[in-house]
Design an enzyme around this catalytic site. Structure first.
Site, PDB file in Angstrom:
ATOM      1  N   GLU A   1       0.241  -1.362   5.729  1.00  0.00           N
ATOM      2  CA  GLU A   1       1.278  -0.795   6.595  1.00  0.00           C
ATOM      3  C   GLU A   1       1.069   0.693   6.839  1.00  0.00           C
ATOM      4  OE1 GLU A   1       5.118   1.158   7.648  1.00  0.00           O
ATOM      5  OE2 GLU A   1       3.846   1.492   5.894  1.00  0.00           O
TER       6      GLU A   1
ATOM      7  N   ASP B   1       0.847  -1.189   0.000  1.00  0.00           N
ATOM      8  CA  ASP B   1       0.000   0.000   0.000  1.00  0.00           C
ATOM      9  C   ASP B   1       0.884   1.240   0.000  1.00  0.00           C
ATOM     10  OD1 ASP B   1       0.944  -0.545   2.555  1.00  0.00           O
ATOM     11  OD2 ASP B   1      -0.764   0.366   3.569  1.00  0.00           O
TER      12      ASP B   1
END
Length: 447
Positions: free
Chosen positions: A164, A100
């Site tokens: 994350e 991400d």
């Protein structure tokens, strides 16, 4: 063995790497993580990782790689890749390459952030440094292991994770993998967290506590200041007292010098807000917000408790707080009014980490860095990283590396869409080649 491993795996294949990174950065628009507005679909990146590695896996019969796709939320998978070694219980791992990214507004960029642009050795695009560039690089490393099949004693594991960049939603990424015991065997060897630093080993990070201090007074016309309780003055004086107590109770720790921290623990304001009104009006309230950056030798729990104690004590003794001018006051006895303070904290409190300097993984990383870069100078910084302290507390030997991000990892939240960060969002192939060589040294020396 060291020379043979490096000779077998050789240098970074520029064309293969750029081709893979082009596909992955092309998904950046769809993996922006800023809920509830933007929910990433990390499987769009995972698909490219799987396409590169499954042909060399036991799943297809094409190679030795053991590849698992672990999904806890639709479209938001994690990928675990294992290259088996010959010695039971010997293992090293590359973990933390997250699929991400933080958000990007294309109108604020000088180029399209959602596609990879190549200018010589310069690669540009959202995620090239945090952390899609590392995803592509570790994928290439695992692909090369699958292709060349060197005889290794250590099992080598790569873990590509979801979620994350945000901690408000849990149970999707590495926290779920650890909870389910899917990474337990990685405790037997060094775990290299691939999401930090410059070309030197980062051996310490800071904890982070975001706080908001609200001061409540009494609204009144500024020409009659004696009838008001000025929350701006109350907040300023209270914050000064709180900071003084904080630095008394959490002074520089002796271990900070050992780890080379750039700063000690700090508690400071970064934002100021109030409801608005005319310049001739003393407002009823205001809020100062900021953060604590805490070296890992102190407990974030202890700090939160202390800050609350400071505020409670100031409220109980608000008459003793320094004031400003003859009519500045925080109590109006005739009206039975007292100014008051309220402190609140974000739920996402992060603890810092101090890597184990006695670990073989740390010594290997230093040796590799010195061999490739020419010198080694480990450092620490009170920028904060999520997840890794939790891994250390679970018994993992966490060492951190990355070799592509510079300082963007520690300040991208502050400069998310600015030209300053966009200049940082550049990753050079010569740094990647250094990282690959360091990775090979790690593989060689840990085997």
């Amino acid at each position: 063995m060291a020379a043979s491993v490096k000779d077998v795996l050789a240098d970074l294949d520029r064309d293969s790497y750029v081709s893979l990174l082009t596909k992955i950065v092309g998904e950046a628009r769809h993996v922006q993580n800023n809920p509830p507005d933007l929910i990433p679909k990390e499987d769009r990146v995972a698909r490219h990782v799987l396409d590169a590695l499954l042909p060399l896996s036991t799943t297809t019969g094409g190679g030795p790689l053991i590849v698992s796709h672990v999904v806890y939320a639709e479209g938001r998978g994690n990928v675990i890749v294992e290259y088996p070694g010959s010695a039971p219980g010997k293992i090293l791992s590359f973990v933390g390459c997250h699929m991400d990214v933080v958000t990007a507004n294309p109108t604020d960029w000088d180029f399209d952030p959602f596609s990879l642009s190549v200018d010589g050795d310069k690669l540009r695009g959202r995620g090239t440094t945090d952390c899609l560039g590392h995803v592509a690089l570790v994928t290439e490393l695992m692909r090369r292991l699958g292709q060349t099949r060197p005889e290794l004693k250590n099992t080598v594991v790569a873990v590509f994770i979801a979620n994350e960049e945000n901690s408000s939603v849990l149970g999707i990424g590495i926290d779920a993998l650890v909870k389910d015991g899917l990474l337990d065997k990685l405790k037997a060897g060094p775990l290299f967290w691939i999401d930090t630093a410059d070309k030197q080993p980062c051996i310490g990070t800071g904890g982070m506590i975001a706080w908001r201090l609200r001061a409540t007074g009494k609204l009144f016309h500024s020409g009659l200041a004696h009838k008001a309780i000025n929350p701006l003055e109350l907040a300023m004086e209270a914050l000064k007292e709180i900071q003084s107590r904080f630095y008394r109770d959490f002074p520089p720790h002796p271990k900070e010098e050992v780890y080379g921290f750039a700063t000690p623990s700090t508690m400071k304001p970064t934002q100021w807000s109030y409801p608005g009104g005319g310049v001739n009006q003393i407002p009823a309230e205001c809020t100062i917000s900021g953060d604590v950056r805490l070296t890992p030798f102190y407990s974030t729990t202890d700090v939160v408790k202390k800050l609350q104690e400071y505020v409670d004590d100031i409220n109980a003794n608000i008459e003793k707080l320094d004031s400003r001018g003859l009519v500045s006051k925080y109590v109006l006895p005739d009206e039975n009014l007292r100014g008051r303070l309220t402190i609140t904290f974000d739920e996402a409190v992060m603890s810092g980490v101090a890597c184990n300097l006695d670990s073989r993984g740390f010594h290997v990383l230093c040796k590799a860095t010195e061999e490739v870069v020419g010198y080694v100078k480990p450092y620490s910084i009170t920028g904060s990283l999520p997840l890794i302290r939790e891994l250390q507390d679970e018994g993992f030997d966490v060492q951190t590396s990355g070799y592509a991000q510079g300082l963007a990892w520690s300040c991208h939240l502050c400069f998310r869409e600015t030209r300053e960060e966009r200049s940082r969002m550049v990753l050079y192939l010569n740094r990647l080649r250094k990282w690959v060589f360091i990775s090979l040294w790690v593989l060689s020396e840990c085997i």
